[in-house]
Scaffold this motif. Structure first.
Motif, mmCIF file in Angstrom:
data_model
loop_
_atom_site.group_PDB
_atom_site.id
_atom_site.type_symbol
_atom_site.label_atom_id
_atom_site.label_comp_id
_atom_site.label_asym_id
_atom_site.label_seq_id
_atom_site.Cartn_x
_atom_site.Cartn_y
_atom_site.Cartn_z
ATOM 1 N N ALA A 1 0.846 -1.197 0.000
ATOM 2 C CA ALA A 1 0.000 0.000 0.000
ATOM 3 C C ALA A 1 0.880 1.245 0.000
ATOM 4 O O ALA A 1 1.916 1.286 0.650
ATOM 5 C CB ALA A 1 -0.908 0.006 1.217
ATOM 6 N N THR A 2 0.439 2.262 -0.719
ATOM 7 C CA THR A 2 1.135 3.544 -0.727
ATOM 8 C C THR A 2 0.685 4.407 0.443
ATOM 9 O O THR A 2 1.453 5.151 1.019
ATOM 10 C CB THR A 2 0.865 4.291 -2.052
ATOM 11 N N PHE A 3 -0.604 4.283 0.812
ATOM 12 C CA PHE A 3 -1.161 5.045 1.924
ATOM 13 C C PHE A 3 -1.860 4.098 2.898
ATOM 14 O O PHE A 3 -2.407 3.078 2.494
ATOM 15 C CB PHE A 3 -2.178 6.082 1.430
ATOM 16 N N ASN A 4 -1.831 4.475 4.171
ATOM 17 C CA ASN A 4 -2.603 3.784 5.199
ATOM 18 C C ASN A 4 -3.785 4.674 5.549
ATOM 19 O O ASN A 4 -3.651 5.900 5.608
ATOM 20 C CB ASN A 4 -1.746 3.528 6.442
ATOM 21 N N HIS A 5 -4.938 4.064 5.800
ATOM 22 C CA HIS A 5 -6.170 4.826 6.023
ATOM 23 C C HIS A 5 -6.992 4.173 7.127
ATOM 24 O O HIS A 5 -7.203 2.965 7.112
ATOM 25 C CB HIS A 5 -6.973 4.860 4.717
#
Length: 101
Positions: free
Chosen positions: A3-7
């Motif tokens: 993943a590029t971003f964690n949300h």
């Protein structure tokens, strides 16, 4: 593929209406949460009120933290996005502890 971003998107309930109406405290809270995640803000938090609800947002270079508050029912929706490998759970912990009864 990593993943590029964690949300994280979390709904906190049974929060004190007084705490959810204090835009200065909520603004300080998103700054503290961003610090815990390791995301410096791109400027001061923005707080807006309307129709009995409050939104507080902090934009960061690698993500954001937004609180959507409904003081009349004691609910706060917390939205944190951060560039991986940042631990967005640390920001959720800061916010949930400070908004706890």
């Amino acid at each position: 593929m990593n993943a590029t971003f964690n949300h994280y998107l979390v709904e906190l309930t049974s929060v004190s209406s007084e705490r959810l109406r204090d835009t200065d405290a909520l603004s300080a809270l998103v700054v503290a949460a961003a610090g815990a995640v390791g995301m410096p803000g791109l400027g001061p938090p923005v707080a807006r009120q309307g129709a009995g609800e409050i939104a507080v947002a902090l934009l960061c270079l690698e993500g954001h933290i937004v609180l959507h508050c409904a003081p009349s029912v004691g609910v706060c929706l917390v939205d944190i996005v951060a560039r991986a490998p940042a631990d967005v759970g640390k920001g959720i912990d800061v916010i949930s502890r400070r908004l706890a009864v």
